[in-house]
Design a protein around this motif. Structure first.
Motif, PDB file in Angstrom:
ATOM      1  N   LYS A  26       0.802  -1.219   0.000  1.00 23.25           N
ATOM      2  CA  LYS A  26       0.000   0.000   0.000  1.00 23.25           C
ATOM      3  C   LYS A  26       0.840   1.277   0.000  1.00 23.25           C
ATOM      4  O   LYS A  26       0.389   2.314  -0.479  1.00 23.25           O
ATOM      5  N   LEU A  27       2.047   1.220   0.563  1.00 19.79           N
ATOM      6  CA  LEU A  27       2.880   2.413   0.685  1.00 19.79           C
ATOM      7  C   LEU A  27       4.271   2.164   0.119  1.00 19.79           C
ATOM      8  O   LEU A  27       4.781   1.046   0.163  1.00 19.79           O
ATOM      9  N   CYS A  28       4.877   3.234  -0.385  1.00 15.75           N
ATOM     10  CA  CYS A  28       6.273   3.167  -0.816  1.00 15.75           C
ATOM     11  C   CYS A  28       7.186   3.456   0.373  1.00 15.75           C
ATOM     12  O   CYS A  28       6.848   4.253   1.250  1.00 15.75           O
ATOM     13  N   ALA A  29       8.321   2.804   0.377  1.00 16.17           N
ATOM     14  CA  ALA A  29       9.342   3.035   1.399  1.00 16.17           C
ATOM     15  C   ALA A  29      10.644   3.373   0.697  1.00 16.17           C
ATOM     16  O   ALA A  29      10.973   2.784  -0.342  1.00 16.17           O
ATOM     17  N   PHE A  30      11.385   4.339   1.231  1.00 18.56           N
ATOM     18  CA  PHE A  30      12.644   4.769   0.605  1.00 18.56           C
ATOM     19  C   PHE A  30      13.737   4.893   1.657  1.00 18.56           C
ATOM     20  O   PHE A  30      13.490   5.343   2.780  1.00 18.56           O
ATOM     21  N   GLU A  31      14.956   4.532   1.251  1.00 22.53           N
ATOM     22  CA  GLU A  31      16.116   4.678   2.128  1.00 22.53           C
ATOM     23  C   GLU A  31      17.309   5.101   1.296  1.00 22.53           C
ATOM     24  O   GLU A  31      17.590   4.522   0.244  1.00 22.53           O
ATOM     25  N   TYR A  32      18.016   6.154   1.761  1.00 21.39           N
ATOM     26  CA  TYR A  32      19.222   6.623   1.076  1.00 21.39           C
ATOM     27  C   TYR A  32      20.355   5.615   1.247  1.00 21.39           C
ATOM     28  O   TYR A  32      20.477   4.974   2.304  1.00 21.39           O
ATOM     29  N   ASP A  33      21.208   5.509   0.216  1.00 18.09           N
ATOM     30  CA  ASP A  33      22.424   4.712   0.331  1.00 18.09           C
ATOM     31  C   ASP A  33      23.437   5.432   1.221  1.00 18.09           C
ATOM     32  O   ASP A  33      23.467   6.670   1.259  1.00 18.09           O
TER      33      ASP A  33
END
Length: 375
Positions: A26-33
């Protein structure tokens, strides 16, 4: 089509981070390298500040996607073409996730962000017969045929907006050319050309522009540098996580966003001039995706700057006859309202009055219906 579970987000072949879906899809998740955190920049300072950890997108207004990645997706015209193209292949595009759509964009979107893995569709070659592209666009929009949806999508470069467009390059650089929609007048290109000439007289920064075949308005792409490298761009809607379908933006928000991002009074003044120009010339299509910002390398530092103005033309319809962006909370501003949004962002009132007089005088030949009232 294969469902996409995870996407690598890149900038100039460098990894920015990873975009994925939550377990319930349902949701997008993002994490920086980690490497990007060391010497990169925030691709969206309000929504994705440059720090470690996992970010979760909000359920609305982008159906669980982040605003900055929504900017990379085609809307309006491009979304319609993709629907037609996938429909022919038996794919229900309503079942596609944001990751699926970004995978289709891959490296072909506007701005500098790219996405992998790439989902390859049946693309065709670049066309420069603009009369042919205009005719095909009108045929597809009128639902007379959908055979050329793929050709039109490829040539649009996944650009946004409701009107048909194509991207192309020539000896002078990289351009975006605009065509008429079914509801547009035949002189739409000449009209936008005239508006941009007057906007320059009003002190507004617009990209280089020209008329092709004496009828198609073409604007130099500001998301591509002179050396051909891509420039990271973001719309106000993407940065503030506001959908253009819900016109809640006020110019006080745009001026505050400009000051916060750029820390440059000249960019704030530029936004103020654009507000005045849009109201004085009846450009009511001043929605949240028609204002953009760019990241540039200045003095060995990444800095946000206001992008040139675009989509400046006569639009009397707007949203139910109103401007998409209000001034001091009203769609029918008086002199008091124009001064109020300026002084709120610490602009000098005397200077605001000078800018109002300057823009009003220099755009008078366009003769918009708006009358500046003093209350």
């Amino acid at each position: 089509m294969n469902k996409i579970e995870k996407l690598a987000v890149n900038f100039h072949n460098r990894s920015v981070g990873t975009l994925s879906l939550t377990p319930d899809n349902k949701l997008c998740a993002f994490e920086y390298d980690k490497e990007w955190l060391a010497d990169g920049f925030s691709i969206s300072p309000l929504e994705l500040p440059l720090k470690a950890g996992l970010f979760l997108a909000k359920p609305t207004p982008f159906y669980g996607n982040f605003g900055i990645f929504e900017d990379s997706l085609p809307d309006g015209y491009g979304r319609y073409l993709l629907h037609k193209m996938l429909q022919k292949e038996g794919v229900d595009d309503h079942r596609l996730s944001s990751l699926d759509r970004l995978s289709i964009v891959g490296r072909s979107g506007m701005g500098a962000l790219t996405f992998e893995p790439i989902t390859q569709l049946k693309y065709t070659e670049e066309f420069k017969d603009f009369d042919l592209l205009q005719d095909k666009a009108l045929e597809v929009l009128r639902e007379k045929q959908d055979e050329d949806a793929g050709l039109l999508l490829y040539n649009s470069g996944n650009s946004g907006g409701a009107r048909p467009k194509a991207v192309f390059s020539d000896a002078e650089g990289h351009w975006l050319v605009k065509f008429r929609h079914t509801y547009d007048p035949k002189d739409m290109g000449q009209q936008e050309y005239r508006y941009n000439k007057v906007a320059r007289k009003c002190g507004i920064h617009v990209p280089d522009f020209k008329l092709i075949n004496d009828k198609y308005f073409a604007s130099r792409r500001f998301d591509i540098a002179v050396d051909g490298s891509r420039i990271h761009t973001a719309t106000a809607g993407g940065l503030l996580c506001i959908s253009l379908s819900n016109p809640v933006l006020d110019y006080s928000n745009l001026l505050a966003l400009t000051g916060f991002l750029t820390q440059n009074p000249k960019d704030v003044e530029q936004m103020y001039r654009r507000m005045l120009f849009n109201y004085f010339t009846d450009n009511k299509d001043d929605h949240c995706k028609n204002f953009s910002f760019m990241v540039q390398r200045i003095d060995n530092q990444w800095k946000w700057v206001l992008a040139p103005a675009y989509d400046l033309t006569l639009c009397t319809e707007g949203y139910n006859g109103e401007h998409a962006t209000s001034v001091n909370g009203t769609g029918h501003p008086t002199l008091h309202d124009f001064l109020a949004v300026g002084t709120k962002i610490k602009m000098n009132e005397k200077h605001c009055r000078e800018l109002i007089d300057d823009v009003k005088y220099n755009c008078s030949e366009l003769k918009g219906s708006f009358e500046l009232k003093v209350d």
